[in-house]
Enzyme design. Structure first.
Site, PDB file in Angstrom:
ATOM      1  N   SER A  68       0.819  -1.207   0.000  1.00 47.49           N
ATOM      2  CA  SER A  68       0.000   0.000   0.000  1.00 47.49           C
ATOM      3  C   SER A  68       0.866   1.277   0.000  1.00 47.49           C
ATOM      4  CB  SER A  68      -0.932  -0.073   1.210  1.00 47.49           C
ATOM      5  OG  SER A  68      -1.931   0.882   1.141  1.00 47.49           O
ATOM      6  N   ASP A 113      -9.598  -5.193  -4.645  1.00 50.11           N
ATOM      7  CA  ASP A 113      -8.916  -4.221  -3.787  1.00 50.11           C
ATOM      8  C   ASP A 113      -9.567  -2.836  -3.932  1.00 50.11           C
ATOM      9  OD1 ASP A 113      -7.090  -2.458  -2.550  1.00 50.11           O
ATOM     10  OD2 ASP A 113      -5.419  -3.826  -2.952  1.00 50.11           O
ATOM     11  N   HIS A 139      -7.448  -5.651  -0.309  1.00 48.56           N
ATOM     12  CA  HIS A 139      -6.262  -4.900   0.113  1.00 48.56           C
ATOM     13  C   HIS A 139      -5.490  -5.561   1.255  1.00 48.56           C
ATOM     14  CE1 HIS A 139      -3.990  -1.239  -0.333  1.00 48.56           C
ATOM     15  NE2 HIS A 139      -3.969  -1.059   0.968  1.00 48.56           N
TER      16      HIS A 139
END
Ligand code: NAG
Ligand code: NAG
Ligand code: NAG
Ligand code: NAG
Ligand code: NAG
Length: 395
Positions: A173, A342, A371
């Protein structure tokens, strides 16, 4: 005073002294025990763990942990150093929240890597500063530009210098945002010779996270104007107001803040949510949330936007400079792993990123992954980590 009394008095003083020393050492020990990822999450599982502190050139004191060997018979000789970089609203704990057969840090240690865990400024493990206190506005005056320019080089240099080897990088991320931005300006390639990016992000304009969109599209600029630069903490201030609002709108989801921010996942162990939420969401700065929101609103991969005059002052140009993905060395060994559901690293945005890269690199697409499946998912070891380990170890 009679001799016997004197002896007794000396005895009492000595005992008191020992008792004080004991309290002092205990206090010291307790403070250490309360403060570290090693003592809370790694050592209890039997892994050797070292706590380190790294000070950035702008004075932030960051916690870095090293798992120097596995418990399944690996040795450290010629172990490849690997550095794990968490995302926003998480900290270094993110890599060790599950059992040893499910958490990436333990799996890497058991596969013979020399594992290093970084925590960015502002997270629970990295809140020190040489002169600023946590409650000052200046302490929280940064975005991921500063994570990239100060935190990342300080930690990577420390790992490279301590181990004497180039480092393998694994980011998730926001840990991919700062690495990709770093690759565009060659500030990470002096330390890192290979990287795997999980849920990679350079563009955020297709993001579907409800809380993220609320932040980006509705509230944040106003909130910033009202409160000034600050900590973004979901237990207080703007962060709490936002969560309260969200919980008012979607009460059924309120017990699950992690997925409120990050969207659906295929493979999270829901009985562990209360445990995850003892640690996360971790704090970041409101200004960093504003920078991420800028990405959502504009669809650009650029430095923080200070507004016309601020930009002229900071950058000498009216709009913030772009991180140009075409500058990334085509020969740099890079793996990108992305998921079909995601809500933050949306497939459309990842495709945009891949289109802008000078080389397709190594891609892994899992249609059912969200995610957080990449970091705390039950099946990530089989689906993601094993292929990634092949990539990291390969020539
Ligand atoms: C800020 O924190 C420091 C120490 O952490 C404390 O001494 C000081 O009183 C605090 N200031 C305010 C305004 O809360
Ligand atoms: C925050 O940082 C910016 C840019 O570095 C600087 O111009 C500004 O004065 C800082 N504000 C505070 C409160 O530290
Ligand atoms: C977040 O805010 C709460 C409530 O004010 C406070 O107790 C907590 O220490 C803050 N968290 C961090 C990590 O600063
Ligand atoms: C799910 O979490 C529970 C509670 O921590 C744990 O007992 C169980 O082993 C976990 N299951 C898996 C597959 O990780
Ligand atoms: C894939 C696998 O072996 N998972 C196991 C990891 O450890 C947890 C807890 O010990 C088990 O519940 C899983 O089945």
């Amino acid at each position: 005073m009679r001799t016997r009394d004197k002896v007794q008095l000396v005895g009492v003083i000595q005992s008191a002294w020992w008792f004080l020393l004991f309290l002092f050492l205990l206090g010291d020990h307790l403070e250490f025990a309360a403060a570290g990822i090693c003592s809370e999450l790694i050592s209890p599982l039997g892994y050797p763990c070292e706590e380190h502190q790294v000070t950035t050139t702008d004075g932030y004191i960051l916690g870095v942990q090293r798992i120097s060997a596995g418990i399944q018979g690996s040795t450290l000789q010629h172990a490849l150093p690997v550095f794990l970089q968490h995302g926003v609203l998480a900290g270094g704990e993110h890599w060790v929240l599950n059992s040893p057969n499910e958490s990436l840090a333990f799996i890497l240690a058991d596969s013979g890597f020399d594992v290093w865990i970084g925590s960015l400024r502002g997270t629970q493990w990295s809140q020190g500063h040489v002169s600023l206190t946590l409650n000052s506005t200046s302490y929280w005056n940064w975005t991921w530009d500063e994570h990239l320019n100060y935190d990342l080089p300080a930690m990577l240099k420390f790992v490279r210098d301590t181990t004497g080897s180039p480092v393998k990088y694994v980011g998730h991320s926001q840990g991919t945002i700062i690495f990709l931005a770093g690759l565009t300006q060659s500030s990470v390639t002096q330390y890192v010779d290979k990287a795997a990016l999980l849920a990679p992000i350079a563009y955020l304009d297709h993001m579907t996270s409800i809380v993220g969109n609320a932040l980006a599209r509705l509230f944040l600029d106003q909130a910033l104007l009202h409160v000034g630069i600050r900590e973004f903490n979901t237990s207080s201030g703007v962060g709490k107001e936002l969560i309260d609002l969200y919980c008012g709108l979607i009460p059924s989801d309120c017990s699950d803040l992690l997925t409120a921010f990050t969207g659906p996942n295929c493979c999270i162990n829901s009985t562990r949510l209360p445990f995850y939420q003892q640690y996360e969401p971790q704090p970041t700065s409101t200004k960093n949330i504003a920078h991420l929101s800028q990405m959502v609103r504009t669809g650009h991969f650029r430095k923080y936007d200070y507004g016309l005059f601020g930009n002229l002052e900071h950058y000498g140009q009216p709009i913030p400079p772009a991180y140009s993905l075409s500058n990334i060395p085509a020969s740099f060994p890079l793996m990108l792993a992305y998921g079909g559901i995601d809500a933050l690293a949306d497939v459309n945005d990842v495709k945009h990123l891949i289109d802008d890269l000078p080389n397709p690199y190594v891609l892994q697409y899992l249609p059912n992954y969200g995610h957080l499946d990449y970091t705390i998912g039950k099946s990530a070891n089989r689906d993601v980590y094993q292929p990634m380990i092949q990539f990291l170890k390969g020539n």
